[in-house]
Design a protein around this motif. Structure first.
Motif, PDB file in Angstrom:
ATOM      1  N   LEU A 213      68.475  13.599  76.703  1.00 13.14           N
ATOM      2  CA  LEU A 213      68.002  12.225  76.539  1.00 13.14           C
ATOM      3  C   LEU A 213      67.685  11.944  75.079  1.00 13.14           C
ATOM      4  N   ALA A 214      67.165  12.927  74.379  1.00 15.52           N
ATOM      5  CA  ALA A 214      66.892  12.752  72.955  1.00 15.52           C
ATOM      6  C   ALA A 214      68.187  12.483  72.195  1.00 15.52           C
ATOM      7  N   ALA A 215      69.256  13.199  72.554  1.00 21.03           N
ATOM      8  CA  ALA A 215      70.551  12.985  71.906  1.00 21.03           C
ATOM      9  C   ALA A 215      71.038  11.556  72.125  1.00 21.03           C
ATOM     10  N   PHE A 216      70.854  11.055  73.345  1.00 25.15           N
ATOM     11  CA  PHE A 216      71.267   9.685  73.647  1.00 25.15           C
ATOM     12  C   PHE A 216      70.536   8.697  72.736  1.00 25.15           C
ATOM     13  N   HIS A 217      69.219   8.828  72.631  1.00 20.78           N
ATOM     14  CA  HIS A 217      68.441   7.888  71.818  1.00 20.78           C
ATOM     15  C   HIS A 217      68.775   8.025  70.331  1.00 20.78           C
ATOM     16  N   LEU A 218      68.980   9.240  69.869  1.00 22.47           N
ATOM     17  CA  LEU A 218      69.334   9.437  68.466  1.00 22.47           C
ATOM     18  C   LEU A 218      70.665   8.781  68.129  1.00 22.47           C
ATOM     19  N   GLU A 219      71.618   8.878  69.039  1.00 25.48           N
ATOM     20  CA  GLU A 219      72.925   8.255  68.789  1.00 25.48           C
ATOM     21  C   GLU A 219      72.817   6.732  68.768  1.00 25.48           C
ATOM     22  N   ARG A 220      71.911   6.185  69.583  1.00 28.69           N
ATOM     23  CA  ARG A 220      71.698   4.733  69.557  1.00 28.69           C
ATOM     24  C   ARG A 220      71.132   4.299  68.205  1.00 28.69           C
ATOM     25  N   LEU A 221      70.270   5.112  67.647  1.00 24.99           N
ATOM     26  CA  LEU A 221      69.709   4.812  66.331  1.00 24.99           C
ATOM     27  C   LEU A 221      70.767   4.919  65.238  1.00 24.99           C
ATOM     28  N   VAL A 222      71.705   5.834  65.415  1.00 21.00           N
ATOM     29  CA  VAL A 222      72.823   5.933  64.474  1.00 21.00           C
ATOM     30  C   VAL A 222      73.699   4.687  64.559  1.00 21.00           C
ATOM     31  N   GLU A 223      74.015   4.263  65.778  1.00 22.69           N
ATOM     32  CA  GLU A 223      74.846   3.071  65.969  1.00 22.69           C
ATOM     33  C   GLU A 223      74.184   1.832  65.372  1.00 22.69           C
ATOM     34  N   ALA A 224      72.850   1.789  65.392  1.00 21.74           N
ATOM     35  CA  ALA A 224      72.128   0.640  64.853  1.00 21.74           C
ATOM     36  C   ALA A 224      71.972   0.716  63.339  1.00 21.74           C
ATOM     37  N   GLY A 225      72.448   1.788  62.721  1.00 25.47           N
ATOM     38  CA  GLY A 225      72.382   1.903  61.271  1.00 25.47           C
ATOM     39  C   GLY A 225      71.048   2.389  60.740  1.00 25.47           C
ATOM     40  N   LEU A 226      70.176   2.879  61.624  1.00 28.30           N
ATOM     41  CA  LEU A 226      68.855   3.339  61.203  1.00 28.30           C
ATOM     42  C   LEU A 226      68.843   4.827  60.843  1.00 28.30           C
ATOM     43  N   LEU A 227      69.701   5.596  61.481  1.00 24.65           N
ATOM     44  CA  LEU A 227      69.843   7.015  61.170  1.00 24.65           C
ATOM     45  C   LEU A 227      71.300   7.320  60.846  1.00 24.65           C
ATOM     46  N   ARG A 228      71.528   8.376  60.117  1.00 28.84           N
ATOM     47  CA  ARG A 228      72.887   8.913  59.928  1.00 28.84           C
ATOM     48  C   ARG A 228      72.873  10.356  60.381  1.00 28.84           C
ATOM     49  N   SER A 229      74.022  10.859  60.760  1.00 32.48           N
ATOM     50  CA  SER A 229      74.086  12.208  61.303  1.00 32.48           C
ATOM     51  C   SER A 229      75.136  13.045  60.579  1.00 32.48           C
ATOM     52  N   HIS A 230      74.952  14.323  60.624  1.00 27.23           N
ATOM     53  CA  HIS A 230      75.928  15.279  60.093  1.00 27.23           C
ATOM     54  C   HIS A 230      75.665  16.623  60.752  1.00 27.23           C
ATOM     55  N   PHE A 231      76.636  17.497  60.677  1.00 29.33           N
ATOM     56  CA  PHE A 231      76.482  18.826  61.256  1.00 29.33           C
ATOM     57  C   PHE A 231      75.968  19.790  60.180  1.00 29.33           C
ATOM     58  N   GLU A 232      75.057  20.641  60.599  1.00 32.24           N
ATOM     59  CA  GLU A 232      74.482  21.619  59.678  1.00 32.24           C
ATOM     60  C   GLU A 232      75.580  22.525  59.147  1.00 32.24           C
ATOM     61  N   GLN A 233      75.573  22.735  57.847  1.00 39.48           N
ATOM     62  CA  GLN A 233      76.569  23.622  57.257  1.00 39.48           C
ATOM     63  C   GLN A 233      76.292  25.055  57.677  1.00 39.48           C
ATOM     64  N   ALA A 234      77.357  25.762  57.967  1.00 42.53           N
ATOM     65  CA  ALA A 234      77.208  27.149  58.413  1.00 42.53           C
ATOM     66  C   ALA A 234      76.601  28.008  57.312  1.00 42.53           C
TER      67      ALA A 234
END
Length: 232
Positions: free
Chosen positions: A46-67
């Motif tokens: 559920l946290a992932a769902f809400h975080l993605e909604r915040l990304v879609e709204a332009g409030l957060l950006r996401s990236h994958f942690e570098q190995a």
């Protein structure tokens, strides 16, 4: 009205998202889904769902942690951090940033002039640049009075000035974009508003219309009419 700002505010209508967004802003580092889930007290999914909604709204950006050296196998976690979005919604539209920029230009302007006169010149120049940009983009040719009114109305609307047509041959700003300062310093603010709109018409090369001060109109102090026409 700014659709992106409305979308961002709508995303924050959910309490869990508001708490996640506040957590992301104060964390000082990118946060993971696990971090967000623990902060709000919900499942990771559920946290992932809400975080993605915040990304879609332009409030957060996401990236994958570098190995890193210690991560040999498995998928790198997705991390989230705040964007530089400045979310504001004003009804009716206001232009505090524009007014602040004009006043700053005035303060840093010609020392031979008074700060108010320098600010008026700055307002005219900013309006003129806005008009020039629109003219380059639209290439309207020579503007008749009606065409000039239509183009001015569209340009001011894009800038959030809420123009209306109170009568034929006239465009007026429905509400003062520099309110509430206009209530305390009406002469100064109305002068800046008039200078900005006059500069806009100059940049548009709209010689068939003019910006006039009409503080008794019950709305904003500035209206655009056919040059020399003060009937109403």
């Amino acid at each position: 009205m700014d659709d992106a700002a409305i979308q961002a505010l709508a995303a924050l209508g959910d309490e869990s998202r508001r708490r996640m967004f506040a957590f992301a802003r104060r964390a000082g580092r990118p946060i993971s889904r696990d971090d967000a889930a623990a902060e709000v007290g919900i499942s990771r999914k559920l946290a992932a769902f809400h975080l993605e909604r915040l990304v879609e709204a332009g409030l957060l950006r996401s990236h994958f942690e570098q190995a890193g050296r210690l991560r040999k196998v498995g998928r790198a976690p997705k991390l989230y951090e705040p964007t530089d979005a400045d979310v504001r919604v004003s009804i009716p539209p206001r232009q505090p940033d524009l007014l602040a920029a004009i006043l700053l230009d005035g303060v840093l302007g010609d020392e031979q002039e008074s700060p108010l006169e320098s600010s008026r010149r700055a307002a005219f120049r900013r309006g003129e640049r806005a008009g020039e940009e629109v003219r380059v983009r639209t290439r309207p040719g020579r503007l008749s009075a009606e065409r000039a009114l239509t183009l001015s109305e569209a340009t001011l609307s894009e800038a959030g000035f809420e123009p209306v047509r109170p009568r034929p041959g006239c465009v007026r700003l429905h509400s003062c974009p520099f309110h509430p300062l206009a209530a305390t310093q009406p002469e100064a603010v109305c002068g800046l508003n008039h200078a900005f709109v006059s500069g806009l018409l100059s940049g548009l090369e709209a010689t068939t219309v003019e910006a006039v001060l009409d503080p008794d109109g019950g709305e904003c102090c500035v209206e655009i009419t056919a040059a020399g026409d003060r009937s109403g």
